[in-house]
Motif scaffolding. Sequence first.
Motif, PDB file in Angstrom:
ATOM      1  N   ILE A 136      61.200  33.910  35.875  1.00  0.00           N
ATOM      2  CA  ILE A 136      61.331  34.932  34.897  1.00  0.00           C
ATOM      3  C   ILE A 136      60.299  36.172  34.922  1.00  0.00           C
ATOM      4  O   ILE A 136      59.362  35.688  34.869  1.00  0.00           O
ATOM      5  CB  ILE A 136      61.750  34.570  33.286  1.00  0.00           C
ATOM      6  CG1 ILE A 136      60.725  33.404  33.118  1.00  0.00           C
ATOM      7  CG2 ILE A 136      63.062  34.285  33.442  1.00  0.00           C
ATOM      8  CD1 ILE A 136      60.670  33.039  31.667  1.00  0.00           C
ATOM      9  N   ARG A 188      77.606  25.610  29.825  1.00  0.00           N
ATOM     10  CA  ARG A 188      76.510  25.471  30.753  1.00  0.00           C
ATOM     11  C   ARG A 188      75.476  24.263  30.236  1.00  0.00           C
ATOM     12  O   ARG A 188      75.547  23.998  28.893  1.00  0.00           O
ATOM     13  CB  ARG A 188      75.377  26.681  30.543  1.00  0.00           C
ATOM     14  CG  ARG A 188      76.150  27.824  31.475  1.00  0.00           C
ATOM     15  CD  ARG A 188      75.908  27.525  33.221  1.00  0.00           C
ATOM     16  NE  ARG A 188      76.753  29.007  33.561  1.00  0.00           N
ATOM     17  CZ  ARG A 188      78.066  28.665  34.270  1.00  0.00           C
ATOM     18  NH1 ARG A 188      78.519  27.265  34.117  1.00  0.00           N
ATOM     19  NH2 ARG A 188      78.624  29.736  34.734  1.00  0.00           N
ATOM     20  N   GLU A 201      69.533  38.917  35.686  1.00  0.00           N
ATOM     21  CA  GLU A 201      68.282  37.932  36.065  1.00  0.00           C
ATOM     22  C   GLU A 201      68.222  37.150  34.565  1.00  0.00           C
ATOM     23  O   GLU A 201      68.631  37.355  33.719  1.00  0.00           O
ATOM     24  CB  GLU A 201      66.889  38.926  35.901  1.00  0.00           C
ATOM     25  CG  GLU A 201      66.896  39.674  37.276  1.00  0.00           C
ATOM     26  CD  GLU A 201      65.568  40.398  37.174  1.00  0.00           C
ATOM     27  OE1 GLU A 201      64.503  39.761  36.631  1.00  0.00           O
ATOM     28  OE2 GLU A 201      65.571  41.574  37.573  1.00  0.00           O
ATOM     29  N   PRO A 202      67.533  35.894  34.727  1.00  0.00           N
ATOM     30  CA  PRO A 202      67.392  35.301  33.586  1.00  0.00           C
ATOM     31  C   PRO A 202      66.295  35.959  32.871  1.00  0.00           C
ATOM     32  O   PRO A 202      65.534  36.820  33.469  1.00  0.00           O
ATOM     33  CB  PRO A 202      66.767  33.881  34.218  1.00  0.00           C
ATOM     34  CG  PRO A 202      66.207  34.089  35.489  1.00  0.00           C
ATOM     35  CD  PRO A 202      67.288  35.150  36.130  1.00  0.00           C
ATOM     36  N   TYR A 209      61.672  25.819  33.121  1.00  0.00           N
ATOM     37  CA  TYR A 209      62.845  26.769  33.616  1.00  0.00           C
ATOM     38  C   TYR A 209      62.812  26.785  35.135  1.00  0.00           C
ATOM     39  O   TYR A 209      63.660  26.843  35.848  1.00  0.00           O
ATOM     40  CB  TYR A 209      62.817  28.162  32.991  1.00  0.00           C
ATOM     41  CG  TYR A 209      64.124  28.940  33.593  1.00  0.00           C
ATOM     42  CD1 TYR A 209      65.288  28.684  33.078  1.00  0.00           C
ATOM     43  CD2 TYR A 209      63.746  29.798  34.906  1.00  0.00           C
ATOM     44  CE1 TYR A 209      66.422  29.386  33.788  1.00  0.00           C
ATOM     45  CE2 TYR A 209      64.932  30.389  35.313  1.00  0.00           C
ATOM     46  CZ  TYR A 209      66.228  30.233  34.816  1.00  0.00           C
ATOM     47  OH  TYR A 209      67.243  30.769  35.333  1.00  0.00           O
ATOM     48  N   PRO A 254      69.041  27.283  30.850  1.00  0.00           N
ATOM     49  CA  PRO A 254      68.723  28.058  29.682  1.00  0.00           C
ATOM     50  C   PRO A 254      68.086  27.096  28.745  1.00  0.00           C
ATOM     51  O   PRO A 254      68.451  25.629  28.585  1.00  0.00           O
ATOM     52  CB  PRO A 254      69.933  28.439  28.993  1.00  0.00           C
ATOM     53  CG  PRO A 254      71.198  28.204  29.787  1.00  0.00           C
ATOM     54  CD  PRO A 254      70.772  27.454  31.085  1.00  0.00           C
ATOM     55  N   GLU A 259      74.717  35.517  31.148  1.00  0.00           N
ATOM     56  CA  GLU A 259      75.941  35.173  30.786  1.00  0.00           C
ATOM     57  C   GLU A 259      76.055  35.319  29.200  1.00  0.00           C
ATOM     58  O   GLU A 259      77.038  35.268  28.645  1.00  0.00           O
ATOM     59  CB  GLU A 259      76.144  33.777  31.103  1.00  0.00           C
ATOM     60  CG  GLU A 259      77.547  33.682  31.796  1.00  0.00           C
ATOM     61  CD  GLU A 259      77.604  32.045  32.348  1.00  0.00           C
ATOM     62  OE1 GLU A 259      76.673  31.362  32.805  1.00  0.00           O
ATOM     63  OE2 GLU A 259      78.563  31.623  32.225  1.00  0.00           O
ATOM     64  N   LEU A 265      70.820  33.134  40.402  1.00  0.00           N
ATOM     65  CA  LEU A 265      69.876  33.661  39.788  1.00  0.00           C
ATOM     66  C   LEU A 265      68.297  33.237  40.402  1.00  0.00           C
ATOM     67  O   LEU A 265      68.122  32.441  40.906  1.00  0.00           O
ATOM     68  CB  LEU A 265      69.853  32.916  38.093  1.00  0.00           C
ATOM     69  CG  LEU A 265      71.128  33.360  37.501  1.00  0.00           C
ATOM     70  CD1 LEU A 265      70.933  32.504  36.243  1.00  0.00           C
ATOM     71  CD2 LEU A 265      71.191  34.905  37.302  1.00  0.00           C
ATOM     72  N   GLN A 301      66.102  25.337  36.096  1.00  0.00           N
ATOM     73  CA  GLN A 301      67.189  26.485  36.080  1.00  0.00           C
ATOM     74  C   GLN A 301      68.473  26.378  35.136  1.00  0.00           C
ATOM     75  O   GLN A 301      69.430  26.892  35.262  1.00  0.00           O
ATOM     76  CB  GLN A 301      67.653  26.491  37.514  1.00  0.00           C
ATOM     77  CG  GLN A 301      66.636  26.697  38.548  1.00  0.00           C
ATOM     78  CD  GLN A 301      66.009  28.135  38.892  1.00  0.00           C
ATOM     79  OE1 GLN A 301      66.947  28.819  39.036  1.00  0.00           O
ATOM     80  NE2 GLN A 301      64.817  28.417  38.346  1.00  0.00           N
ATOM     81  N   ILE A 348      64.642  30.867  26.851  1.00  0.00           N
ATOM     82  CA  ILE A 348      64.714  31.408  28.104  1.00  0.00           C
ATOM     83  C   ILE A 348      66.399  31.509  28.129  1.00  0.00           C
ATOM     84  O   ILE A 348      67.265  30.432  28.020  1.00  0.00           O
ATOM     85  CB  ILE A 348      64.012  30.419  29.249  1.00  0.00           C
ATOM     86  CG1 ILE A 348      62.606  30.774  29.086  1.00  0.00           C
ATOM     87  CG2 ILE A 348      64.485  31.037  30.508  1.00  0.00           C
ATOM     88  CD1 ILE A 348      61.772  30.092  30.089  1.00  0.00           C
ATOM     89  N   LEU A 349      66.941  32.470  28.578  1.00  0.00           N
ATOM     90  CA  LEU A 349      68.199  32.721  28.483  1.00  0.00           C
ATOM     91  C   LEU A 349      68.867  33.214  29.805  1.00  0.00           C
ATOM     92  O   LEU A 349      68.049  33.732  30.760  1.00  0.00           O
ATOM     93  CB  LEU A 349      68.834  33.595  27.443  1.00  0.00           C
ATOM     94  CG  LEU A 349      68.378  32.993  26.039  1.00  0.00           C
ATOM     95  CD1 LEU A 349      68.827  34.276  24.695  1.00  0.00           C
ATOM     96  CD2 LEU A 349      69.057  31.941  25.828  1.00  0.00           C
ATOM     97  N   ILE A 350      70.205  33.295  30.278  1.00  0.00           N
ATOM     98  CA  ILE A 350      70.871  33.882  31.476  1.00  0.00           C
ATOM     99  C   ILE A 350      71.793  34.798  31.101  1.00  0.00           C
ATOM    100  O   ILE A 350      72.198  34.783  29.699  1.00  0.00           O
ATOM    101  CB  ILE A 350      71.559  32.696  32.138  1.00  0.00           C
ATOM    102  CG1 ILE A 350      72.514  31.932  31.135  1.00  0.00           C
ATOM    103  CG2 ILE A 350      70.399  31.729  32.735  1.00  0.00           C
ATOM    104  CD1 ILE A 350      73.260  30.798  32.032  1.00  0.00           C
TER     105      ILE A 350
END
Length: 290
Positions: A6, A243, A126-127, A151, A157, A214, A2, A155, A210-212
């Motif tokens: 961001i 995670r 992308e995150p 973040y 969430p 997934e 990733l 790296q 802040i999310l990924i």
Amino acid sequence: MLARQITKAVIPAAGLGTRFLPATKASPKEMLPLVDKPLIQYVVEEAVSAGITHIIIITGRGKRAIEDHFDISFELEESLKQKGKEALGQDLRKISEMADFCYVRQSEARGLGHAILCAKNLIGDEPFAVLLGDDIIDHQTSALQQMAEIYERNQAPLIGVQRVPASDVHHYGILDSESALDGLYKINGMVEKPSLKEAPSDLAVIGRYILIPEIFELLEKTVPGKGNEIQLTDALKELAKIRNMYGYVIQGNRYDAGDKLGFLKATVRMGLKNKDLGEEFKTYLKSLSL
Ligand code: UTP
């Protein structure tokens, strides 16, 4: 792998705003002004201050004014120019130039989780950040900037939280977490609107994440609950199982401006901070015999 930084943010703004009726009957609550800027402009400015260049706003019926606000207003700019108010016109132009804006329509208000899922195709791999369109957080270093810096190092969430008094835990999603490095809290789980007895902590989830990517698969698998709504909290609980995910205590004064009292408090705060009106407003407030 990733991206480290961001650049995309999702601002869900398709909610019905029932707490603010009748003001929100025909106009979006995100367009309610704090002094002279609509709520959502504060949120967009916060995102931009954190390095966001692409903003995806989730809208719905009756939310057209949001799109118009972040678009160029050619006729208005021309007419201001003719009246000798060119500088004001240029300020308006800057609003549309802050970022690349795009809009996804959530055809039915099926919850915050569903609103975020609507951005899936635009986010890609992308995150990304999520900022709630009616949560105003005031601090020298913006809330999202504080989170983006973490973040970039971690790296993982990240969920923005603030400590709330015991009497308020039942209004929020509350973290079940343990203290980790850098003042972060490693999230083991979350409880939505618990009673005081059930609340695992006083760390309340507020409107910054802040999310990924997934999270989208997890949202797709989330079973809708009451009112056919897909809850973001349910998917976040699943993400925490697979995670490392952290809570970060955001520095700053936070206002739930989608709530009448929160909106009034935010108005007073922003009024006092306003460089043209602040002093006079303060004098006025002091003159009130409360
Ligand atoms: P809220 O619960 O604060 O917003 O949702 P609401 O539903 O508009 O407000 P009330 O409770 O009826 O007064 C948090 C955020 O999620 C968005 C809202 O616009 C708000 O920014 N949201 C909520 C959506 O975009 N879609 C939804 O289906 C629900």
